[in-house]
Design an enzyme around this catalytic site. Structure first.
Site, PDB file in Angstrom:
ATOM      1  N   ASP A 246       0.866  -1.151   0.000  1.00 31.00           N
ATOM      2  CA  ASP A 246       0.000   0.000   0.000  1.00 31.00           C
ATOM      3  C   ASP A 246       0.917   1.219   0.000  1.00 31.00           C
ATOM      4  OD1 ASP A 246      -2.257   1.580   0.409  1.00 31.00           O
ATOM      5  OD2 ASP A 246      -1.865   1.608   2.549  1.00 31.00           O
TER       6      ASP A 246
ATOM      7  N   ARG B 166      -5.134   4.440  -8.157  1.00 33.63           N
ATOM      8  CA  ARG B 166      -6.590   4.568  -8.216  1.00 33.63           C
ATOM      9  C   ARG B 166      -7.277   3.215  -8.031  1.00 33.63           C
ATOM     10  NH1 ARG B 166      -7.314   9.815  -7.447  1.00 33.63           N
ATOM     11  NH2 ARG B 166      -6.918  11.139  -9.238  1.00 33.63           N
TER      12      ARG B 166
ATOM     13  N   ASN C 133      -8.582  -0.604   4.059  1.00 34.24           N
ATOM     14  CA  ASN C 133      -8.704  -0.864   2.622  1.00 34.24           C
ATOM     15  C   ASN C 133      -7.689  -1.886   2.130  1.00 34.24           C
ATOM     16  OD1 ASN C 133      -6.589   0.814   3.069  1.00 34.24           O
ATOM     17  ND2 ASN C 133      -6.864   2.015   1.225  1.00 34.24           N
TER      18      ASN C 133
END
Lengths: 1149, 338
Positions: free
Chosen positions: A404, A808, A838
């Site tokens: 991430d 994105r 997430n």
């Protein structure tokens, strides 16, 4: 599993209905004719698996479901039923031991769970019943009960908030124990519920229990006398979850809607799916091979037995007559029992102890990760966390790293850097240099040192102050209620007009650190957010006046819209909508001419690695507001598709805004992020960055982390490049994919195995960039035939790139990518690292999931396999711990198979010399103890302590990691080597002693040795050889290794003396009586033992000696390695900007 | 407060938890391996020579007396129908057979290591427990009870198949036969004789066997095995003990007697000898062989060339290896030494 059981409990009846009706306080309501109290489950939490009664059968059943345990059980049963060479004790005892230890461990764990359950279930709570407060146990709460909860208590079940002691009908809770977020969340009472709960007559209609913590839809019907029933919508903000804690509120009352196992907490309590490591798969494969060896051995022996017996005189010599029963038995049955007997005789080749040792190694070994003080982070006062010990060795096998960006590569420690108001750039400089520390540094060309109008400035700052969901942290005032304390503090500051210094210290709590950074940024420019007070937002403006805004609506942030808005009403009665969000989501909703002025700034900020947000506003006329208000309220009341309806209203409201400005927030790189990434790439891992952030920001982060180098050629596949040609996206995608494929895959020189990235400049490095929209095009192409083709093209390109950036990305897409790579050819081992909710999906998807104990709550950590405080710790975790664990367990597995092969092979060979009669070569005690006592400890110590290369060297030379890549030590070649070694040793042991026994008179008094002496000599050679073989492989001799290696040899000798020194009354046959001592009195036996041990180890010694000069000089001390001259350290402190701009030019297209 | 918390959470900084235990990291460098190999090689060659020479010096005289061939002196006895057959095996020694001489009998293709055979015994009975006299162990089947359901003592296949050929050795001195005295003491393990096997403490020993029968194959009961020495009867009879220690391989030899007394203390002098064999033990129906072996023993036991040769081969191998390594390392210029 829980849920399945739940469904069974509930019965089919309720499942069909998708909502439930709750009668508040069990009062019948006038609307329904007959009051039938619905049945719901009670409020008992059951996390335990067993009860006293079902523990034994259930636990045994669970344990024997494991294939290995079942196998040993079968062997044991065969031994009990059939007349077999070894007594059932030999396999029963180890099995019993293993089963007992496991049962005790699981029983203890379950007892702890029972205790925890009881603590929760017997907790005393207050229930309001007919106006009286009744103290009762938590487990007795029924759905519909009105429960009172005091400050700092946890909620006993899921409650709908009816009444709060706070004036503004809110309460604060923390959900730290649910999702780890420690901030205070505000929950609201249902509007219009009467203060007097006794007279409240209402029903609640809400959805059936579901595990999503953040979703709840319901409706409350309030019945008042002689009035139409009022309907109020219920959302997650009205629902207090079991497990959360009440804060800053004296007491609340709520009605129980979900109880016991139906609460969201209980529904979320699920065992994570078991991840299995590659090593375990190898073990199973080897096991199969050994099982085949076992069966074929037994088959060979059985066949030969009957062939041999068919010769005259051999079947039943006069000295060994058969019993009557044997004579009567059917021939085929006899063959079958013989086969089983051989199986039992050779079953030790698959040792029960291997599983125990592997489990123990994994369990104990994982402590070294938690103990490592290098993983300790003084900031959060925590070290690493191991959630599963099953994957330790997988850390040494990682090929793909998915990381991430925010919070992982970067610190998620946002700092407001600059803003742009109406096209003028403002940068914060230390207060004092100019009037208010707010100065213009750069503006539109030729408008140097100009400022936007003061009005615009203030509008922008107000927007920053209002458009957020930040809360002010309440410092506990001594001796006062906290709510009051806040008021005092605020008032005092506001009235006193103090300097803002103490204000800087003010704590803000928000779900996103960006918001805090923005509020703090505004504070530095003179606009301070003082807090939310009964739906009024208070702002202290530059003139130290308190401005009040009534907060009308919050249009929450969501990752699809990528923006959030507030609707406020100012003192003057204007209704304003402030909106902030990503440029891509704001620009289409404002006037284009405004965009042009700001776009340049936004884009430049983005390339500098800043996170940019655009701020827009809109003044709502009364009609507009009324319409929006109605729409929002209606959508919020909806029971079905509430999300979609809300989204539609949001989109409708957030149009036609005017852009005020943009902000730039810096998210600093994590400490040593670049070094870590470089080390990972050096170790042959491919790093993919999966982020939800926009491309420019993510790209610059990649440059900063040195994932993209100066000479890396970037292949871009984004919406931007797709739209370049002006043709259809699909066609362009096709064309680009082929183009890139040609460039990166076909034209690239064939990559040699093992070296995936060369340091020479001869090879062109490629970096690949793709965004979410394009990815979904690749994955879900409109033509089915293309889809799989694109996917494979995409994969091939990516696999030839050194780094891949996916920006994105929605959380699900992250998991999709991980899954795609995981399932690609060769099944590479993937690792996902992330810190936020997430990232959970990709953490769960990857082979190894790593959570970072970052700022975005604990969800990632809870779902991860390992959690570390910082990204930099990943390097040691993989390069040192992972490497060592892999080497250790690989060696452990190979060694175990080897030592049991050369243990059983002589026994097999002996069958050829004893008429295939299943005569064991070794005594039963030796058979049993070999794996349990004589040879188990050294390998366990080895597998915990071995450092074939010391940790510093491993960390310095990342390339060493490649040596063990692709399961190098557990592939068939090394397995074959170990098997051959085992066979060689077994043959040597048996035939060495066989030739010695060609004359069994081995003592100087002429006495002869018998069969047990034969076995004991073989066994002695065996124990010494396998132990010394391990000693030879040990590269890291701590005192523990010395102790266990020499100790177990000494123990063997001691045990043999002891076992043979006493007439054991419980034994039917005193086979080994003084056999060992007699053996030692024979010089020949000594000499043959020494000879065979040396001869067995000779190939290994030679191998070590001859292999050495070729291998990398890996064992050099770090001191030596640093002698090679000071390496030019590439400064990570180099300005981000310089690097970014110069590297930018490398982009193709 | 904060510091306390820090110490509470911080992992222990000990050598063990940080995987920094002081460790010896042995390196098999050329400097160690080559001299090591030379030393081991030389030592092995030394031991090998000693073993080989010793083994060479051991005298062995082996004679098969199964009587399969027609010209064999025991041919007439090999017919199972003949009872109490005695045959003579003549041999001559041309030089002194150095003493003490050990006299072995050997059996071939005889599976004493057969599993069912091996477990067919009752160690409790053999340790003198009278309970097991009356009810022998299950394992003794089919030699647990006789046809009249009387317990067999000693029970089981092993005891039942006790080797019952007897030997007498005569030296032919001037045509006269001179008996060579055999010493039957100490041919079984001391622990077997004194600890593991015990007669019941009943005198006379015969009474202990009341109500039991002798094994079916035996001609005389256990308490009458050695009429010459009352102490050598029952379960502590040396021949019985030697037999009860099962051989490891189907071709085996067992110690029968030693020649240690009288004129033969220093060995069997050169001359003609005649071995009188009471041929009782049937081996032909399972294609077995019987033999007698005269041998003297050394510190390494009986004659065995294997050990000496193996030591010599391995020793030479080590020396050769060290030379090869020396060459290899000379080529690589001793990378370790730098």
């Amino acid at each position: 599993m829980l849920r399945r059981r739940l469904n069974r409990l509930l019965g089919g009846d309720e499942r069909r209905v998708d909502s439930r009706t709750i009668y508040v306080g069990h009062r019948p309501c006038p609307a329904t004719e007959a009051f039938i109290p619905p049945k719901f489950c009670d409020n008992r939490i059951v996390s335990s698996k067993y009860t006293v009664w079902n523990f034994l059968p259930k636990n045994l059943f669970e344990q024997f479901r494991r294939i290995a345990n079942f196998y040993f059980l079968i062997i044991f049963l065969v031994q009990v039923i059939v007349d077999t060479p070894t007594s059932p004790v030999t396999s029963g005892l180890p099995l019993f031991f293993v089963i007992t230890v496991t049962a005790i461990k699981q029983g203890y764990e379950d007892w702890l769970r029972h205790k925890a359950d009881n603590e929760v279930n017997k907790y005393l709570v207050t229930v309001l019943e007919n106006g009286q407060k009744i103290r009762t146990e938590s487990e007795k709460i029924k759905v519909g009960d009105v429960v009172e909860v005091k400050e700092d208590e946890t909620f006993p079940c899921d409650l709908i908030l009816l009444q709060s002691s706070r004036d503004d009908d809110t309460c604060f809770v923390t959900t730290a124990s649910l999702d780890g977020e420690s901030n205070h969340k505000t929950h609201y009472t249902v509007p219009d519920t009467e203060k007097d709960l006794e007279s409240l007559n209402a029903t609640i209609e809400c959805e059936q229990p579901q595990p999503d913590l953040y979703k709840f839809v319901g409706r409350m019907h309030i019945y008042k006398k002689d009035q139409e029933p009022a309907v109020r919508s219920l959302g997650p903000e009205n629902l207090l979850l079991k497990g959360a804690t009440l804060k800053n509120t004296q007491k609340i009352c709520g009605v129980a809607v979900y109880t016991g196992m139906e609460t969201k907490m209980a529904l979320n309590y699920q065992g994570k799916s078991q991840k299995r490591s590659a090593v375990e798969k190898s073990i199973n494969a080897f096991l199969l091979v050994y099982l085949c060896i076992l069966v074929s051995k037994a088959l060979v022996c059985t066949t030969l037995k009957y062939v041999w017996q068919s010769e005259p005189g051999q079947d039943e010599p006069w000295y060994n007559q058969k019993t009557q029963r044997e004579k009567d038995t059917n021939l085929y049955l006899k063959m079958f029992t013989d086969f089983l007997s051989f199986m039992v005789l050779f079953n030790f080749i698959i040792p029960v102890s291997m599983y125990v040792t592997v489990e123990m190694q994994k369990f104990l070994g994982s402590f070294f990760i938690t103990w490592d003080k290098d993983f300790f982070d003084p900031e959060i006062q925590e070290g690493a966390l191991v959630n599963t010990s099953d994957l330790n060795e997988e850390l040494g096998q990682v090929e793909y790293v998915f990381t991430d960006k925010t919070g992982t590569l970067t610190q998620n420690n946002m700092e407001f850097i600059e803003c742009c108001i109406d096209g003028f750039q403002y940068k914060y400089r230390d207060a004092g240099s100019e009037l208010d520390g707010f100065c213009v540094t750069d503006g539109p060309v030729s408008k140097l040192q100009q400022k936007a109008g003061r009005e615009k400035e203030e509008l922008f700052l107000r927007a920053l102050c209002l458009c957020h969901t930040v809360q002010v942290k309440e410092s506990p005032g001594p001796g006062q209620g906290q709510a009051d304390g806040l008021m005092d503090q605020v008032d005092g500051l506001g009235l006193g007009g103090e300097v803002l210094r103490p204000e800087e210290q003010r704590g803000f709590i928000a779900s996103s650190p960006d918001e805090v950074a923005l509020v703090k940024g505004a504070m530095r420019y003179g606009f301070t957010f003082l807090g939310l007070e009964s739906k009024n937002m208070k702002i202290l403006n530059r003139n130290n006046d308190v401005e009040m805004y009534e907060l009308l609506h919050v249009l929450n942030f969501d990752p699809v819209r990528r923006r959030m808005s507030v609707i406020v009403r100012s003192k003057s009665g204007d209704t304003l909508l402030f909106c902030k969000g990503a440029d891509s989501s704001i620009f289409p909703r404002v006037r284009p001419e405004e965009v042009d002025r700001i776009r340049m700034h936004v884009e430049r900020n983005a390339t500098e690695g800043y996170r940019t947000l655009c701020v827009a506003y809109k003044q709502l006329s009364a009609e507009e507001y009324a319409q929006a208000d109605a729409g929002l309220r209606e959508a919020r009341l909806a029971l079905q598709d509430r999300e979609e309806k809300l989204m539609a209203v949001y989109n409708q409201v957030e149009t036609g805004m005017s852009l005020i400005g943009a902000t730039a927030v810096e998210d600093r790189l994590q400490e040593e992020a670049a070094e870590t990434m470089e080390a990972l790439q050096g170790a042959g891992m491919k790093v993919w960055v999966l982020t939800g952030d926009k491309m420019e920001t993510a790209k610059s982060t990649c440059y900063a982390c040195r994932l993209f180098q100066r000479n890396t050629e970037l292949l871009e596949l984004t919406v931007r490049t797709l739209e370049d040609g002006g043709r259809k996206r699909e066609e362009r995608l096709h064309e680009l994919l082929l183009d890139y494929h040609k460039k990166a895959v076909q034209d690239a020189p064939p990559v040699k195995a093992g070296v995936t990235r060369s340091w020479s400049t001869a090879n062109q490095d490629y970096g690949f960039i793709i965004d979410g929209a394009t990815l979904s095009m690749v994955l879900n192409s409109s033509h089915d035939s293309n889809s799989s083709r694109y996917k494979s093209l995409f994969l091939q390109i990516c696999q030839n790139c050194t780094a891949v950036l996916c920006c994105r990305m929605a959380p699900l897409q992250k998991a999709q990518i991980v899954k795609m790579v995981k399932n690609s050819k060769g099944g590479p081992i993937t690792l996902s690292i992330g810190d936020g909710a997430n990232d959970v999906s990709m953490i769960l998807e990857a082979h190894v999931g790593i959570g970072i104990k970052g700022k975005e709550g604990r969800q990632a950590v809870r779902n991860s396999d390992y959690a570390i405080p910082k990204l930099k710790h990943l390097k040691k975790l993989l390069l040192a711990h992972g490497h060592l664990y892999y080497v250790r367990i690989a060696h452990l597995v190979q060694y175990f198979f080897y030592k049991n092969l050369c243990f059983i092979l002589p026994q097999f060979l002996y069958q050829f010399f004893c008429g295939y009669s299943q005569q064991p070569l070794y005594d039963a005690a030796y058979l049993t103890m070999y794996n349990i006592c004589f040879t188990s400890m050294p390998i366990l110590a080895y597998s915990l302590l071995e450092q074939h290369i010391c940790i510093e060297v491993l960390l310095d030379n990342a390339t060493l990691y490649r040596e063990i890549a692709k399961n190098a030590m557990l592939r068939w070649r090394p397995f074959f080597y170990w098997t051959v070694l085992g066979v060689f040793h077994g043959l040597l042991f048996f035939f060495g002693v066989r030739y010695l026994f060609s004359n069994p008179a081995l003592q100087d008094n002429g006495q002869v040795f018998g069969n047990w002496s034969y076995g004991t000599i073989v066994f002695t050679v065996l124990v010494f050889t396998v132990t010394l073989k391990l000693a030879l492989d040990t590269r890291h001799w701590t005192w523990i290794n010395h102790f266990v290696i020499w100790g177990s040899l000494a123990f063997y000798v001691f045990f043999s003396f002891f076992w043979g020194g006493i007439i054991w009354p419980f034994l039917r046959q005193q086979r080994l009586y003084f056999v060992f001592a007699n053996m030692l009195s024979s010089v020949s036996a000594w000499l043959v033992i020494i000879l065979l041990i040396l001869l067995s180890l000779l190939p290994d010694i030679l191998l070590v000696v001859f292999r050495k000069p070729r291998g990398p000089n890996a064992r050099q001390k770090p001191v030596e390695s640093s002698m090679g001259g000071p390496q030019s350290p590439r400064s990570s402190a180099r300005p981000l900007l310089m690097r970014t701009f110069s590297d930018e030019s490398n982009t193709v297209i | 407060m904060k510091e306390q918390q820090e110490t509470a959470n911080r992992p222990d900084n000990t050598a063990f938890t940080q995987q920094r235990l002081p460790a010896w990291q042995p390196m098999l460098s050329a400097g160690i391996v080559i001299p090591g190999f030379v030393i081991i090689g030389l030592a092995f060659i030394g031991i090998g020579i000693a073993l080989f020479v010793t083994s060479q010096n051991i005298q062995v005289l082996e004679r098969d007396y199964t009587g399969v061939e027609n010209n064999s002196p025991c041919f007439k006895c090999s017919d199972p129908s003949t009872k109490n057959c005695v045959c003579k095996l003549d041999f001559s020694l041309d030089k002194l057979f150095e003493g003490p001489v050990f006299f072995y009998y050997g059996l071939s293709n005889y599976f004493q290591n057969y599993r069912k055979y091996g477990v067919s015994r009752d160690d409790r009975q053999l340790s003198g427990r009278l309970d097991n006299f009356q009810s022998p162990d299950e394992g003794c089947v089919p030699y647990q009870y006789d046809a009249n359901n009387k317990p067999i003592v000693p029970c089981g296949s092993v005891a039942n198949s006790l080797f019952n050929d007897t030997f007498k050795l005569y030296q032919i001195v001037n045509g006269a036969r001179k008996l060579v005295p055999f010493d039957g003491k100490g041919i079984a393990w001391w622990t077997d004789h004194n600890v593991k096997y015990r007669n019941p403490s009943i005198t006379p020993l015969k009474n202990a066997f009341n109500g039991t029968v002798k094994p079916t194959f035996w001609s005389k009961p256990a308490y009458e095995l050695d009429p010459s020495d009352p102490a050598n009867n029952g379960f502590v009879n040396q021949d019985f003990l030697v037999w009860m220690r099962r051989a490891a391989l189907p071709d085996f030899r067992k110690l029968y007697r030693r020649i240690t007394e009288g004129d033969y203390k220093n060995g069997l002098p050169a001359g003609n000898y005649s071995l009188e064999i009471a041929y009782n033990y049937p081996v032909l129906d399972f294609d077995g062989r019987k033999k007698v072996v005269f041998s003297n023993v050394s510190w390494m036991g009986g004659k065995n060339q294997f050990l000496g040769i193996a030591y010599l081969v391995i020793g030479s191998l080590c020396v050769v290896m060290s030379i090869v390594m020396l060459i290899v390392y000379a080529k690589f210029k001793f990378p370790d030494e730098e």
